[in-house]
Design an enzyme around this catalytic site. Structure first.
Site, PDB file in Angstrom:
ATOM      1  N   GLU A  67       4.357  -9.380  -3.211  1.00  0.00           N
ATOM      2  CA  GLU A  67       4.920  -8.492  -2.194  1.00  0.00           C
ATOM      3  C   GLU A  67       5.358  -9.306  -0.978  1.00  0.00           C
ATOM      4  O   GLU A  67       4.671 -10.214  -0.540  1.00  0.00           O
ATOM      5  CB  GLU A  67       3.876  -7.452  -1.784  1.00  0.00           C
TER       6      GLU A  67
ATOM      7  N   LYS B 145       8.903   1.101  -2.661  1.00  0.00           N
ATOM      8  CA  LYS B 145       7.488   1.470  -2.582  1.00  0.00           C
ATOM      9  C   LYS B 145       7.345   2.962  -2.285  1.00  0.00           C
ATOM     10  O   LYS B 145       7.830   3.462  -1.272  1.00  0.00           O
ATOM     11  CB  LYS B 145       6.815   0.636  -1.500  1.00  0.00           C
TER      12      LYS B 145
ATOM     13  N   CYS C 126       1.860  -2.670  -4.458  1.00  0.00           N
ATOM     14  CA  CYS C 126       0.642  -2.684  -3.657  1.00  0.00           C
ATOM     15  C   CYS C 126      -0.056  -1.323  -3.613  1.00  0.00           C
ATOM     16  O   CYS C 126      -0.722  -0.936  -4.554  1.00  0.00           O
ATOM     17  CB  CYS C 126       0.953  -3.204  -2.256  1.00  0.00           C
TER      18      CYS C 126
END
Length: 318
Positions: free
Chosen positions: A68, A149, A191
């Site tokens: 990331e 995301k 994440c």
């Protein structure tokens, strides 16, 4: 449909549901996770990423993953400065404005690999919104999928960590499933997405053999939740799970936990590193998925007469 797909390699998400599959992986696939050290210089970060990708490719990796925010420090104060548009997603852009895209495309093409480019801060020039976005490139250098995301990292644990991504970033609106024709389907999350089991469930029900999560867990949640969440997603769905972190830097404003790892469909950690820079490698095999699913056949034991199959209900379009 899956709005984040950019080529014919993409599979529409709202197609008829795929039955539970014993052979989602067509043949062995060597995966490499690059736990990369990054700094404040974007050009240097991209050059260093290129060197590590070349190293992984030279050892026979078929799919290479970066962490990331591999091109920038991780922090809300950095996202606007390091953000770039993505050609094909938000129109055409001059090459000088898209150095991360250009670097990843060239690396995939040069080394004939699938490259999951961790994530970068993305700018949509049409709306001026910022996203945390992962790009996946084919061995020809074509951008075949992006993942914005979906779940933004907004947490506050008194005395330990306070981080609010939504102060700067906007959330993505669609799951991402990408077709690697030689191998099969891979799901992508970033994440904090790993905390929400639905993305992995959706991918597995559609026939994915793995979920890949570039992520930068921190020193508070990393020790207790990083491995736990990865193993949870693997055991829930009997697929491989890959977690790819930045390397830890004590000088960084945000200190990453590290410990990139590959987890097999039985939820065993089969390859892992420490907090320092390095490459985690593992060969994913069809036989391991088949063995696990034969022994514990949850893929054919689900009770959709009792609860809903979320893979049949399509997501909201972006």
């Amino acid at each position: 449909m899956f709005r984040r797909f950019l080529s014919a390699a993409a599979t529409p998400f709202r197609a008829a549901a795929t039955p539970a599959m014993s052979f989602p992986l067509k043949k062995p696939c060597k995966l490499a996770l690059i736990q990369l050290a990054t700094g404040n210089d974007k050009t240097a970060n991209l050059k260093h990423a290129g060197e590590k990708v070349a190293e992984a490719a030279s050892r026979g990796a078929n799919v290479v993953v970066l962490p990331e925010c591999f091109n920038s420090p991780y922090g809300t104060e950095y996202f606007p400065k390091y953000a770039e548009p993505i050609p094909g997603v938000t129109g055409a852009h001059p090459p000088e404005s898209t150095p991360s895209y250009n670097t990843l495309s060239a690396l995939a093409s040069t080394h004939k690999i699938y490259l999951i480019g961790g994530s970068i801060p993305e700018l949509d020039p049409r709306t001026q919104k910022l996203y945390n976005t992962s790009m996946t490139f084919s061995p020809s250098g074509a951008l075949i999928a992006t993942h914005r995301k979906v779940h933004l990292f907004d947490i506050s644990i008194p005395g330990k960590i306070h981080f609010i991504e939504s102060e700067v970033l906007s959330p993505g609106m669609t799951p991402t499933l990408v077709d690697l024709p030689e191998f099969g389907l891979i799901g992508i999350g970033i994440c904090y997405d790993v905390r929400f089991p639905e993305l992995a469930m959706l991918a597995a029900r559609k026939g994915a053999f793995a979920m890949v999560y570039p992520g930068a867990f921190n020193m508070t949640t990393g020790p207790v939740h990083w491995e736990l969440l990865g193993r949870g997603r693997a055991v829930d769905n009997q697929i491989y799970v890959a977690l790819c972190s930045p390397a830890r830097s004590a000088e960084a404003g945000y200190t990453a936990w590290g410990h990139s790892m590959v987890i097999d469909p039985y939820a065993e950690v089969v390859a892992v590193t420490d907090e320092t820079e390095g490459i985690v490698e593992w060969v994913l095999t069809p036989e391991r998925i088949t063995e696990v699913r034969k022994g514990i056949p949850v893929t054919v034991q689900r009770r959709f007469d009792v609860y809903a199959d979320i893979s049949v209900v399509g997501p909201t379009e972006e």
